[in-house]
Write a protein that holds these residues in place. Sequence first.
Motif, PDB file in Angstrom:
ATOM      1  N   LEU A  30      -6.513 -10.893  -3.192  1.00 41.70           N
ATOM      2  CA  LEU A  30      -6.538 -12.329  -3.493  1.00 41.70           C
ATOM      3  C   LEU A  30      -7.896 -12.883  -3.109  1.00 41.70           C
ATOM      4  N   GLY A  31      -8.887 -12.627  -3.952  1.00 41.85           N
ATOM      5  CA  GLY A  31     -10.229 -13.125  -3.686  1.00 41.85           C
ATOM      6  C   GLY A  31     -10.854 -12.435  -2.494  1.00 41.85           C
ATOM      7  N   ASP A  32     -11.021 -13.185  -1.392  1.00 48.63           N
ATOM      8  CA  ASP A  32     -11.679 -12.638  -0.206  1.00 48.63           C
ATOM      9  C   ASP A  32     -10.681 -12.159   0.845  1.00 48.63           C
ATOM     10  N   ARG A  33      -9.452 -11.860   0.437  1.00 49.09           N
ATOM     11  CA  ARG A  33      -8.466 -11.321   1.361  1.00 49.09           C
ATOM     12  C   ARG A  33      -7.464 -10.461   0.600  1.00 49.09           C
ATOM     13  N   VAL A  34      -6.626  -9.763   1.350  1.00 51.08           N
ATOM     14  CA  VAL A  34      -5.574  -8.935   0.773  1.00 51.08           C
ATOM     15  C   VAL A  34      -4.233  -9.538   1.138  1.00 51.08           C
ATOM     16  N   GLY A  35      -3.333  -9.658   0.149  1.00 52.26           N
ATOM     17  CA  GLY A  35      -2.018 -10.233   0.375  1.00 52.26           C
ATOM     18  C   GLY A  35      -1.122  -9.303   1.180  1.00 52.26           C
ATOM     19  N   PRO A  36       0.145  -9.670   1.346  1.00 53.93           N
ATOM     20  CA  PRO A  36       1.080  -8.845   2.122  1.00 53.93           C
ATOM     21  C   PRO A  36       1.171  -7.421   1.577  1.00 53.93           C
ATOM     22  N   ILE A  37       1.246  -6.472   2.492  1.00 53.01           N
ATOM     23  CA  ILE A  37       1.357  -5.059   2.126  1.00 53.01           C
ATOM     24  C   ILE A  37       2.829  -4.714   1.934  1.00 53.01           C
ATOM     25  N   ASP A  38       3.146  -4.127   0.785  1.00 51.92           N
ATOM     26  CA  ASP A  38       4.523  -3.798   0.423  1.00 51.92           C
ATOM     27  C   ASP A  38       4.714  -2.282   0.507  1.00 51.92           C
ATOM     28  N   THR A  39       5.717  -1.838   1.230  1.00 50.89           N
ATOM     29  CA  THR A  39       6.028  -0.415   1.314  1.00 50.89           C
ATOM     30  C   THR A  39       6.825   0.008   0.082  1.00 50.89           C
ATOM     31  N   VAL A  40       6.237   0.879  -0.721  1.00 51.01           N
ATOM     32  CA  VAL A  40       6.911   1.383  -1.918  1.00 51.01           C
ATOM     33  C   VAL A  40       7.931   2.455  -1.540  1.00 51.01           C
ATOM     34  N   ALA A  41       7.504   3.414  -0.724  1.00 54.11           N
ATOM     35  CA  ALA A  41       8.385   4.524  -0.358  1.00 54.11           C
ATOM     36  C   ALA A  41       7.740   5.325   0.768  1.00 54.11           C
ATOM     37  N   ILE A  42       8.521   6.178   1.388  1.00 50.86           N
ATOM     38  CA  ILE A  42       8.005   7.199   2.296  1.00 50.86           C
ATOM     39  C   ILE A  42       7.897   8.491   1.496  1.00 50.86           C
ATOM     40  N   VAL A  43       6.715   9.116   1.535  1.00 46.51           N
ATOM     41  CA  VAL A  43       6.452  10.307   0.726  1.00 46.51           C
ATOM     42  C   VAL A  43       5.881  11.398   1.633  1.00 46.51           C
ATOM     43  N   HIS A  44       5.780  12.599   1.091  1.00 42.27           N
ATOM     44  CA  HIS A  44       5.155  13.695   1.825  1.00 42.27           C
ATOM     45  C   HIS A  44       3.678  13.375   2.024  1.00 42.27           C
ATOM     46  N   ASP A  45       3.111  13.777   3.163  1.00 42.80           N
ATOM     47  CA  ASP A  45       1.731  13.391   3.438  1.00 42.80           C
ATOM     48  C   ASP A  45       0.699  14.190   2.648  1.00 42.80           C
ATOM     49  N   LYS A  46       1.134  15.121   1.813  1.00 39.44           N
ATOM     50  CA  LYS A  46       0.214  15.786   0.896  1.00 39.44           C
ATOM     51  C   LYS A  46       0.279  15.167  -0.503  1.00 39.44           C
ATOM     52  N   THR A  47       0.805  13.968  -0.610  1.00 41.69           N
ATOM     53  CA  THR A  47       0.839  13.252  -1.885  1.00 41.69           C
ATOM     54  C   THR A  47      -0.547  12.659  -2.153  1.00 41.69           C
ATOM     55  N   VAL A  48      -1.233  13.201  -3.159  1.00 42.39           N
ATOM     56  CA  VAL A  48      -2.595  12.737  -3.454  1.00 42.39           C
ATOM     57  C   VAL A  48      -2.748  12.210  -4.879  1.00 42.39           C
ATOM     58  N   SER A  49      -1.780  12.471  -5.752  1.00 42.95           N
ATOM     59  CA  SER A  49      -1.844  11.986  -7.130  1.00 42.95           C
ATOM     60  C   SER A  49      -0.871  10.831  -7.296  1.00 42.95           C
ATOM     61  N   TYR A  50      -1.395   9.641  -7.559  1.00 41.31           N
ATOM     62  CA  TYR A  50      -0.559   8.467  -7.781  1.00 41.31           C
ATOM     63  C   TYR A  50      -1.368   7.419  -8.523  1.00 41.31           C
ATOM     64  N   ALA A  51      -0.679   6.497  -9.155  1.00 42.41           N
ATOM     65  CA  ALA A  51      -1.311   5.403  -9.899  1.00 42.41           C
ATOM     66  C   ALA A  51      -0.283   4.294 -10.018  1.00 42.41           C
ATOM     67  N   ALA A  52      -0.728   3.103 -10.405  1.00 45.56           N
ATOM     68  CA  ALA A  52       0.186   1.965 -10.474  1.00 45.56           C
ATOM     69  C   ALA A  52      -0.160   1.072 -11.649  1.00 45.56           C
ATOM     70  N   ALA A  53       0.822   0.263 -12.047  1.00 42.68           N
ATOM     71  CA  ALA A  53       0.645  -0.713 -13.127  1.00 42.68           C
ATOM     72  C   ALA A  53       1.427  -1.966 -12.778  1.00 42.68           C
ATOM     73  N   VAL A  54       0.967  -3.096 -13.284  1.00 41.57           N
ATOM     74  CA  VAL A  54       1.579  -4.394 -13.002  1.00 41.57           C
ATOM     75  C   VAL A  54       1.691  -5.168 -14.307  1.00 41.57           C
ATOM     76  N   SER A  55       2.842  -5.802 -14.531  1.00 44.06           N
ATOM     77  CA  SER A  55       3.011  -6.745 -15.645  1.00 44.06           C
ATOM     78  C   SER A  55       3.374  -8.103 -15.056  1.00 44.06           C
ATOM     79  N   ALA A  56       3.668  -9.049 -15.901  1.00 46.14           N
ATOM     80  CA  ALA A  56       4.027 -10.383 -15.418  1.00 46.14           C
ATOM     81  C   ALA A  56       5.338 -10.368 -14.632  1.00 46.14           C
ATOM     82  N   ARG A  57       6.196  -9.368 -14.869  1.00 43.66           N
ATOM     83  CA  ARG A  57       7.518  -9.347 -14.248  1.00 43.66           C
ATOM     84  C   ARG A  57       7.765  -8.161 -13.333  1.00 43.66           C
TER      85      ARG A  57
END
Length: 324
Positions: A132-159
């Motif tokens: 959000l401009g010069d700051r970062v909003g609240p951090i949301d926990t998506v899931a707990i994963v294995h610590d060797k998880t290195v491939s991931y990506a995300a997408a956002v829509s209006a909803r």
Amino acid sequence: MKRPLSVASAFLLLVLFAPAPARGLPPGRAWSPTDRMGKPGFLYLAGPRLETDTLGVPTAFVAAVYGPTGDAIVGYRWTGERWTETWQIDRESGYLWPVHAPRGEQHLVWVDYAPVPERRGPYARLFMAQVLGDRVGPIDTVAIVHDKTVSYAAAVSARRRWVLAKDGLVGLRLFHSDAPRQWRDLPVHGSGDNGVAVIALDDTTVLVATAAIGPITWGIVRGSTWIGGTQPIPDDYAYAPVFRLRPSGGQWLEWGSADQDYAGVMSYRDGAWSAPESLRCAHRAPGQHLANCGDLSRDPGQYPAVAWADQLNAVFTVCACMPT
């Protein structure tokens, strides 16, 4: 567990800290002077992700490693001559892979290697947050994963928000959320060992691509339903696929061909893929160069700029292809 810095990180560090003279720009274009991005007190910066704001000004999000009190994620903004720091959050971040969002929005997704007290063993948290401009909003926990998880990506829509991850223990997982701190885990098909990509088609539908040994597999998730692609994209050594919106309609897909010397590019529109195109560097050094990770410019142009790395004998060359 500490962040697994690999070939991709070595390439990104090379881009930031060991620039070489650039050649081959189209007429009328020029590179800006090199500015070395660094943060006092930290050993190095890794995994930079470049974006542009609504005014077209470049921004960068990077992981700052081994600082006075640990690691951090740092935001920068290009001020015309140099990168200026705008925010910092103290997190033990993995790679900052792309997040496709509506124009004017910027989001982060990362695996965080801070201890997970409620889950004993080799685990980490998968986080998402909005810039959000010069700051970062609240951090949301998506899931707990294995610590060797290195491939991931995300997408956002209006909803809705989506996060696609190759969990190091479970396999490929797609999470989606319609409200903060509420995530659902959907089964999807594919591997993702060599990278994953996801982009919204509408408010409740995403296009997914995954790379492993063998062709690129793809599919659509509409609501909570997985619809597999009719034909895989033929490239047996595809690496690090990335999507980008095509303003006239559809989506661009780019990947590196890890046993060849080209970056592959094709577009998806109205349920069909275009024929693939191959982009190659005009190398000065002879030999079999191998394509590595790359990216597409996120700007309002119809055709993106494409940048990727070619490797020859453990030496990387940064390649760029500009639309004319």
